[in-house]
Design a protein around this motif. Structure first.
Motif, mmCIF file in Angstrom:
data_model
loop_
_atom_site.group_PDB
_atom_site.id
_atom_site.type_symbol
_atom_site.label_atom_id
_atom_site.label_comp_id
_atom_site.label_asym_id
_atom_site.label_seq_id
_atom_site.Cartn_x
_atom_site.Cartn_y
_atom_site.Cartn_z
ATOM 1 N N ALA A 21 -14.504 15.187 26.217
ATOM 2 C CA ALA A 21 -14.137 15.388 24.813
ATOM 3 C C ALA A 21 -13.438 16.732 24.638
ATOM 4 O O ALA A 21 -13.721 17.697 25.342
ATOM 5 C CB ALA A 21 -15.379 15.331 23.922
ATOM 6 N N GLU A 23 -11.094 19.022 21.309
ATOM 7 C CA GLU A 23 -10.618 19.059 19.929
ATOM 8 C C GLU A 23 -9.214 19.634 19.907
ATOM 9 O O GLU A 23 -8.914 20.613 20.583
ATOM 10 C CB GLU A 23 -11.544 19.922 19.074
ATOM 11 C CG GLU A 23 -11.187 19.876 17.611
ATOM 12 C CD GLU A 23 -12.195 20.609 16.741
ATOM 13 O OE1 GLU A 23 -11.916 20.779 15.552
ATOM 14 O OE2 GLU A 23 -13.253 21.018 17.262
ATOM 15 N N VAL A 28 -11.235 15.460 16.983
ATOM 16 C CA VAL A 28 -11.916 15.309 18.265
ATOM 17 C C VAL A 28 -11.408 14.045 18.960
ATOM 18 O O VAL A 28 -11.265 12.996 18.346
ATOM 19 C CB VAL A 28 -13.444 15.229 18.079
ATOM 20 C CG1 VAL A 28 -14.142 14.960 19.410
ATOM 21 C CG2 VAL A 28 -13.973 16.515 17.454
ATOM 22 N N THR A 95 -21.545 20.391 17.972
ATOM 23 C CA THR A 95 -20.715 21.474 18.498
ATOM 24 C C THR A 95 -21.548 22.340 19.430
ATOM 25 O O THR A 95 -22.694 22.673 19.122
ATOM 26 C CB THR A 95 -20.151 22.328 17.348
ATOM 27 O OG1 THR A 95 -19.388 21.474 16.488
ATOM 28 C CG2 THR A 95 -19.246 23.420 17.866
ATOM 29 N N PRO A 100 -16.740 19.971 21.097
ATOM 30 C CA PRO A 100 -17.483 18.759 20.734
ATOM 31 C C PRO A 100 -18.331 18.231 21.887
ATOM 32 O O PRO A 100 -17.872 18.123 23.024
ATOM 33 C CB PRO A 100 -16.368 17.758 20.391
ATOM 34 C CG PRO A 100 -15.191 18.222 21.182
ATOM 35 C CD PRO A 100 -15.312 19.718 21.266
#
Length: 152
Positions: A21, A23, A28, A95, A100
């Motif tokens: 993942a 951002e 995201v 977070t 993320p």
């Protein structure tokens, strides 16, 4: 050997399942990946492999940071969502180190892009682990194109 035979042979190697993942521009993005490994203890480095045509490449190149979330045996649906097998499901991220992470992941690694290399039809990203969180549980595994669970 043809592509199918190679893919079948690689499917004989049991792997864990992760969601990568990152951002970018306040949004995201995530992708399921089983091409993940530890590289070095000093410095603490890991490697992920991302298909050259994957949207995640542009995101990683821009953001220069990402998380690796190692999934538990109860998170198969999350893997399927980020593999594009289940559509129209929203996932809530927490977070960690400003990045993320998935709630209840077995392990979450917060990483900075340390380096990247083109390799065939993939880009290999070396990530420097800046922090991590670990919980107890059993991992989700993948073997011969199917999800599995570790049995003790």
């Amino acid at each position: 050997m043809d592509d199918r035979m190679f893919r079948t042979a690689m499917g004989k190697f049991t792997t864990g399942v992760t969601v990568i993942a990152s951002e970018h521009n306040g949004e995201v993005h995530g992708m399921t990946a089983n091409a993940f490994m530890s590289v070095s203890l000093d410095p603490k480095l890991i490697l992920i492999s991302v298909g050259e045509n994957a949207k995640m490449n542009e995101i990683l190149q821009e953001a220069q940071k990402f998380t690796v979330n190692i999934l538990t045996e109860n998170q198969q649906e999350l893997s399927m969502i980020f593999a594009g097998q289940i559509k129209d499901r929203k996932v809530i991220f927490n977070t960690f180190e400003g990045m993320p992470v998935l709630e209840d992941a077995l392990v979450s690694l917060a990483c900075r892009v340390y380096d990247s290399y083109a390799a065939g039809d993939h880009i290999l990203y070396i990530g420097e682990v800046i922090n991590l969180s670990v919980q107890d549980g059993e991992p989700l595994t993948f073997y011969e194109g199917k999800y599995n669970q570790v049995t003790s």
